[in-house]
Design a protein around this motif. Structure first.
Motif, PDB file in Angstrom:
ATOM      1  N   ILE A 313       0.824  -1.215   0.000  1.00 14.21           N
ATOM      2  CA  ILE A 313       0.000   0.000   0.000  1.00 14.21           C
ATOM      3  C   ILE A 313       0.858   1.265   0.000  1.00 14.21           C
ATOM      4  O   ILE A 313       0.333   2.360  -0.007  1.00 14.21           O
ATOM      5  CB  ILE A 313      -0.980   0.046   1.201  1.00 14.21           C
ATOM      6  CG1 ILE A 313      -0.238  -0.086   2.537  1.00 14.21           C
ATOM      7  CG2 ILE A 313      -2.033  -1.040   1.087  1.00 14.21           C
ATOM      8  CD1 ILE A 313      -1.064   0.386   3.704  1.00 14.21           C
ATOM      9  N   ALA A 314       2.178   1.083  -0.014  1.00  7.91           N
ATOM     10  CA  ALA A 314       3.054   2.255   0.067  1.00  7.91           C
ATOM     11  C   ALA A 314       3.213   2.925  -1.298  1.00  7.91           C
ATOM     12  O   ALA A 314       3.033   2.290  -2.335  1.00  7.91           O
ATOM     13  CB  ALA A 314       4.417   1.841   0.602  1.00  7.91           C
ATOM     14  N   HIS A 315       3.502   4.220  -1.277  1.00  5.90           N
ATOM     15  CA  HIS A 315       3.804   4.956  -2.507  1.00  5.90           C
ATOM     16  C   HIS A 315       5.311   5.015  -2.734  1.00  5.90           C
ATOM     17  O   HIS A 315       5.773   5.051  -3.857  1.00  5.90           O
ATOM     18  CB  HIS A 315       3.210   6.355  -2.439  1.00  5.90           C
ATOM     19  CG  HIS A 315       1.746   6.338  -2.167  1.00  5.90           C
ATOM     20  ND1 HIS A 315       1.231   6.384  -0.896  1.00  5.90           N
ATOM     21  CD2 HIS A 315       0.684   6.201  -2.997  1.00  5.90           C
ATOM     22  CE1 HIS A 315      -0.099   6.309  -0.948  1.00  5.90           C
ATOM     23  NE2 HIS A 315      -0.447   6.196  -2.212  1.00  5.90           N
ATOM     24  N   TYR A 316       6.054   5.045  -1.628  1.00  6.03           N
ATOM     25  CA  TYR A 316       7.511   4.960  -1.693  1.00  6.03           C
ATOM     26  C   TYR A 316       7.948   3.809  -0.805  1.00  6.03           C
ATOM     27  O   TYR A 316       7.471   3.695   0.333  1.00  6.03           O
ATOM     28  CB  TYR A 316       8.170   6.238  -1.168  1.00  6.03           C
ATOM     29  CG  TYR A 316       7.943   7.464  -2.018  1.00  6.03           C
ATOM     30  CD1 TYR A 316       8.773   7.733  -3.114  1.00  6.03           C
ATOM     31  CD2 TYR A 316       6.924   8.360  -1.717  1.00  6.03           C
ATOM     32  CE1 TYR A 316       8.571   8.866  -3.886  1.00  6.03           C
ATOM     33  CE2 TYR A 316       6.716   9.497  -2.487  1.00  6.03           C
ATOM     34  CZ  TYR A 316       7.545   9.744  -3.574  1.00  6.03           C
ATOM     35  OH  TYR A 316       7.356  10.866  -4.335  1.00  6.03           O
ATOM     36  N   GLY A 317       8.835   2.971  -1.309  1.00  2.21           N
ATOM     37  CA  GLY A 317       9.326   1.866  -0.500  1.00  2.21           C
ATOM     38  C   GLY A 317      10.840   1.885  -0.419  1.00  2.21           C
ATOM     39  O   GLY A 317      11.515   2.095  -1.426  1.00  2.21           O
ATOM     40  N   ILE A 318      11.348   1.723   0.792  1.00  2.00           N
ATOM     41  CA  ILE A 318      12.797   1.629   0.953  1.00  2.00           C
ATOM     42  C   ILE A 318      13.086   0.317   1.664  1.00  2.00           C
ATOM     43  O   ILE A 318      12.675   0.135   2.819  1.00  2.00           O
ATOM     44  CB  ILE A 318      13.372   2.806   1.772  1.00  2.00           C
ATOM     45  CG1 ILE A 318      12.910   4.141   1.161  1.00  2.00           C
ATOM     46  CG2 ILE A 318      14.902   2.725   1.825  1.00  2.00           C
ATOM     47  CD1 ILE A 318      13.298   5.361   1.989  1.00  2.00           C
ATOM     48  N   VAL A 319      13.740  -0.603   0.985  1.00  4.22           N
ATOM     49  CA  VAL A 319      14.128  -1.846   1.628  1.00  4.22           C
ATOM     50  C   VAL A 319      15.466  -1.597   2.306  1.00  4.22           C
ATOM     51  O   VAL A 319      16.464  -1.324   1.642  1.00  4.22           O
ATOM     52  CB  VAL A 319      14.243  -2.999   0.611  1.00  4.22           C
ATOM     53  CG1 VAL A 319      14.689  -4.279   1.314  1.00  4.22           C
ATOM     54  CG2 VAL A 319      12.907  -3.218  -0.094  1.00  4.22           C
ATOM     55  N   GLY A 320      15.444  -1.621   3.638  1.00  2.35           N
ATOM     56  CA  GLY A 320      16.686  -1.351   4.351  1.00  2.35           C
ATOM     57  C   GLY A 320      16.445  -1.286   5.846  1.00  2.35           C
ATOM     58  O   GLY A 320      15.291  -1.285   6.307  1.00  2.35           O
ATOM     59  N   ASP A 321      17.539  -1.236   6.576  1.00  2.40           N
ATOM     60  CA  ASP A 321      17.488  -1.164   8.034  1.00  2.40           C
ATOM     61  C   ASP A 321      17.140   0.269   8.435  1.00  2.40           C
ATOM     62  O   ASP A 321      17.816   1.215   8.010  1.00  2.40           O
ATOM     63  CB  ASP A 321      18.871  -1.556   8.584  1.00  2.40           C
ATOM     64  CG  ASP A 321      18.867  -1.657  10.100  1.00  2.40           C
ATOM     65  OD1 ASP A 321      18.045  -0.980  10.753  1.00  2.40           O
ATOM     66  OD2 ASP A 321      19.706  -2.419  10.623  1.00  2.40           O
ATOM     67  N   LEU A 322      16.117   0.430   9.257  1.00  2.20           N
ATOM     68  CA  LEU A 322      15.689   1.783   9.617  1.00  2.20           C
ATOM     69  C   LEU A 322      16.788   2.550  10.344  1.00  2.20           C
ATOM     70  O   LEU A 322      16.854   3.780  10.267  1.00  2.20           O
ATOM     71  CB  LEU A 322      14.392   1.730  10.442  1.00  2.20           C
ATOM     72  CG  LEU A 322      14.372   1.000  11.787  1.00  2.20           C
ATOM     73  CD1 LEU A 322      14.706   1.942  12.931  1.00  2.20           C
ATOM     74  CD2 LEU A 322      13.016   0.383  12.021  1.00  2.20           C
ATOM     75  N   ASN A 323      17.690   1.823  11.038  1.00  5.50           N
ATOM     76  CA  ASN A 323      18.795   2.474  11.750  1.00  5.50           C
ATOM     77  C   ASN A 323      19.757   3.153  10.785  1.00  5.50           C
ATOM     78  O   ASN A 323      20.511   4.040  11.152  1.00  5.50           O
ATOM     79  CB  ASN A 323      19.559   1.442  12.579  1.00  5.50           C
ATOM     80  CG  ASN A 323      18.683   0.894  13.673  1.00  5.50           C
ATOM     81  OD1 ASN A 323      18.249   1.633  14.547  1.00  5.50           O
ATOM     82  ND2 ASN A 323      18.370  -0.393  13.586  1.00  5.50           N
TER      83      ASN A 323
END
Ligand SMILES: Cc1cc2nc3c(=O)[nH]c(=O)nc-3n(C[C@H](O)[C@H](O)[C@H](O)COP(=O)(O)OP(=O)(O)OC[C@H]3O[C@@H](n4cnc5c(N)ncnc54)[C@H](O)[C@@H]3O)c2cc1C
Ligand SMILES: Cc1cc2nc3c(=O)[nH]c(=O)nc-3n(C[C@H](O)[C@H](O)[C@H](O)COP(=O)(O)OP(=O)(O)OC[C@H]3O[C@@H](n4cnc5c(N)ncnc54)[C@H](O)[C@@H]3O)c2cc1C
Lengths: 337, 293
Positions: A313-323
């Motif tokens: 449901i996202a418009h932007y996706g970032i696959v990664g560690d939030l830190n």
């Protein structure tokens, strides 16, 4: 002026303050009433609350039935039911709406049970339309649209044969209309005589804190889930929120884990939000979470798992560690300003 | 002097894993497609009643459920955890009930039990999700209610009074009420006890065998149930003296017009690389379209 056939709203007050959902409902009732070409009525019950009526006319309520008594200052089910049943019987509204709050969900079912009419729970949309059932055709029926089965389905419920049609409506989903100071309404005080047996509940203590967290009013929300990892690490979420001028939200799992207090929870059993931007950090996107945020204008998902449902449901996706991602985000925003 | 307590419990499909197959075309639920469980809040309600029983000797806990024959599973489970008496309210004529018709049938069943002090419900069932059945039943019984209770603070069998803590938005209320009163229990404080092994041995044959805990609309042989009438009774519409027109579909003002499955809208997602540049570009876009800044 009669309120027969009107669209009626139960105006909830807590400690003398009209609840936001009641204003949302008056706005929605105005829409529905304009379609049906009828009036909007309200019922306000409390103690010393008459002056609140003035504030509500600009949202489109034509007539407010007012019942005041010292013992009605705080909601309790038995006397409030008695009053509502009596007013509904006398005024014959075609629709009655309640906020799906703790109060509305306590009161609505008792009234429905007494009047033997339908009540649809926790609606997220209301529309007017026609309905055919067996050989009968019903015009201008209230379509009551609600999630059920833990948010997995959306059901449209109708109750065409009996009046009034009644629904509780989820907080935060109906838009508050623009107030029009030109609109005028009137108050009709309704006298009631009570006996002691009308007050079987005694409130010994009541503790309510005004919400410090304003999720509903926020334009931007940065929300953290279990992926944030710890209470201490929620500082990262706060840092991003602070940088963007945003409010902080959370998943229920993060709340249950003790990372953050419950008033930050977004979702089916938390707050429903529709900000301009929702940034979900370390949140998988369970259906109960999405139920409270999927209407956001923009959604950014930050998650290590590319398969997480939040990406759907996202418009932007970032696959990664939030830190790793959040500090870059903060840096990028600061650089643009 | 013990109290007479009634707990209303519901068997529900486990709504955590629903597929489109779970709905029939007419809008009714194809429960056979889902595993059936004890409604979570109702376990908290049962626990609350059992804790009252422990503090007031001689107290009796009666558990009632309305549902298809397979719902006997939640009654067995209640016996394992400490209930004294249970009844399955089951009749084809109850099928298709909305909350109004459900509360009417439950009211008739409660009146069959006779004098009672408190009725315990779960706050909400996880299938219909309405939280309406408790208050509707209380109104039909003509008794007071305290909903969304996290904890029974105290109970006085002599004065016939209960004090309960009720959750409200942003806080709580402590409410006192005389008997009889209906309370709905939420999931905040009570921790349901597990089934007791000894009680399981005692009651494991206390009912006809269901079907492994899944919903099944086929009706059981009621003769088999009657053999264990001392702990699990089967009550049909005649037993509880209910008016047929007020039960099931005919007693239900609400109709399901349409059901839609919630579908994830995976429209045009933009995947952003986890690099400073790509993230800066995204931030730039969001500022440009006035989402940020
Ligand atoms: C009746 C009911 C009502 C509910 N109501 C709500 C509600 O109102 N609100 C709500 O939110 N939930 C609600 N839930 C719970 C819901 O089902 C989920 O359990 C919950 O939303 C999960 O929270 P989460 O996404 O934080 O945790 P998880 O599902 O465990 O997801 C954590 C995510 O973090 C990601 N992750 C882990 N480490 C990192 C990292 N370092 N960087 C980036 N990503 C990382 C993982 O890949 C995973 O996707 C309800 C459930 C029920 C049964
Ligand atoms: C998609 C869908 C939407 C629906 N929407 C509505 C609606 O808006 N309005 C409406 O009137 N009906 C509605 N119904 C019908 C409703 O689900 C049923 O009437 C159901 O039998 C009771 O409602 P509930 O599951 O919401 O229970 P709740 O009212 O949430 O249950 C609260 C408590 O009441 C007790 N209880 C409930 N049912 C039983 C039972 N059978 N036996 C014993 N105790 C019980 C339990 O203690 C339970 O915890 C809907 C059904 C579906 C499938």
């Amino acid at each position: 002026m009669s309120s027969k056939n009107s669209v009626m709203v139960f105006i909830q007050q807590d400690d003398g303050i009209v609840s936001e959902v009641s204003v949302e409902l008056i706005s929605k009732a105005r829409d529905l009433a304009d379609k049906l070409k009828v009036k909007v009525a309200g019922v306000l019950i409390g103690d010393g609350v008459a002056k609140k009526c003035e504030d509500l006319y600009p949202y489109g309520v034509d007539e407010i039935f007012l019942v005041e008594d010292k013992r009605l200052a705080h909601y309790t089910p038995v006397p409030y039911t008695k009053i509502m049943v009596d007013i509904i019987k006398k005024q014959s509204p075609q629709i009655v709406l309640y906020g799906a709050t703790t109060t509305g969900r306590d009161l609505g079912p008792r009234i429905a049970s007494n009047l033997k009419v339908g009540l649809t729970a926790d609606c997220t949309d209301l529309q007017i339309g026609d309905y055919k059932f067996k050989d009968s055709e019903y015009k201008d029926i209230l379509y009551q649209i609600r999630p059920a089965f833990g948010g997995n389905i959306i059901a449209t419920i109708v109750a065409p044969e009996k009046k009034p049609q009644m629904a509780t409506v989820r907080e935060g989903v109906m838009k508050v209309g623009t107030p029009n100071p030109g609109l005028k309404g009137k108050v009709t005080p309704v006298p009631f005589t009570f006996s002691d047996s009308d007050f079987p509940s005694e409130i010994l203590k009541r503790l309510r804190e005004e919400k410090l967290v304003d999720l509903k009013g926020a334009q931007v929300i940065v929300a953290g889930g279990i992926g944030v990892g710890s209470k201490e690490n929620f500082k990262l979420i706060y840092d991003l929120a602070h940088t963007l001028g945003a409010e902080v939200g959370a998943s229920r799992a993060a709340v249950d884990a003790g990372f953050i207090s419950k008033d930050h929870q977004v979702g089916q059993t938390g707050t429903t939000v529709r900000p301009k931007l929702y940034i979900a950090c370390g949140i998988s996107g369970a259906i109960q979470h999405r139920a409270g945020m999927s209407e956001s204008a923009r959604i950014i998902a930050i998650n290590t798992d590319a398969e997480a449902p939040i990406f759907q449901i996202a418009h932007y996706g970032i696959v990664g560690d939030l830190n790793d991602v959040i500090p870059k985000f903060i840096k990028a925003f600061k650089a643009k300003q | 002097m013990g109290l007479n307590l009634i707990v209303l419990v519901k068997q529900v499909p486990d709504t955590q894993n629903i597929t489109g197959e779970a709905m029939k075309e007419d809008g009714t639920v194809n429960r056979a497609a889902l595993p059936a469980i004890f409604n979570p809040d109702d376990l908290h309600a049962l626990e609350a009643a059992l804790e009252v029983k422990e503090t007031i000797p001689g107290t009796k806990v009666n558990v009632l459920t309305m549902g298809p024959p397979s719902a006997v599973q939640v009654l067995k489970d209640s016996l394992y955890r400490g209930a004294d008496f249970t009844a399955l309210i089951s009749d084809r004529k109850f099928a298709g009930a909305d909350t109004l018709a459900t509360s009417y049938a439950l009211k008739c069943a409660i009146e069959k039990i006779g004098a009672y002090d408190l009725v315990f419900c779960g706050r909400q069932a996880i299938d219909g999700d309405t939280a309406q059945v408790g208050p509707q039943t209380a109104e039909k019984l003509g008794i007071n209610q305290i909903t969304n209770v996290s904890m029974i603070e105290s109970i006085d069998p002599k004065k016939k009074e209960v004090v309960a803590r009720r959750s409200i938005e942003g806080g709580f209320e402590i409410v006192k009420s005389g008997f009889p009163v209906l309370v709905t229990i939420n999931d905040e404080e009570y921790i349901p006890r597990p089934p007791s092994v000894i009680r399981m041995m005692t009651y494991k044959n206390a009912s006809v065998e269901g079907n492994g805990g899944t919903y099944d609309e086929s009706y059981m042989n009621s003769a088999q149930v009657k053999r264990n009438q001392d702990v699990i009774s089967l009550w049909d519409i005649a037993t509880i003296n209910a008016d047929v027109e007020s039960c099931g579909l005919s007693g239900s003002p609400t109709k399901v017009k349409k059901i839609e499955s919630v579908i994830l809208k995976s429209e045009d997602i933009k995947m952003i690389e986890n690099t400073g540049d790509a993230i800066a570009q995204m931030v730039h876009e969001l500022i440009a379209d006035h989402t940020l800044g």
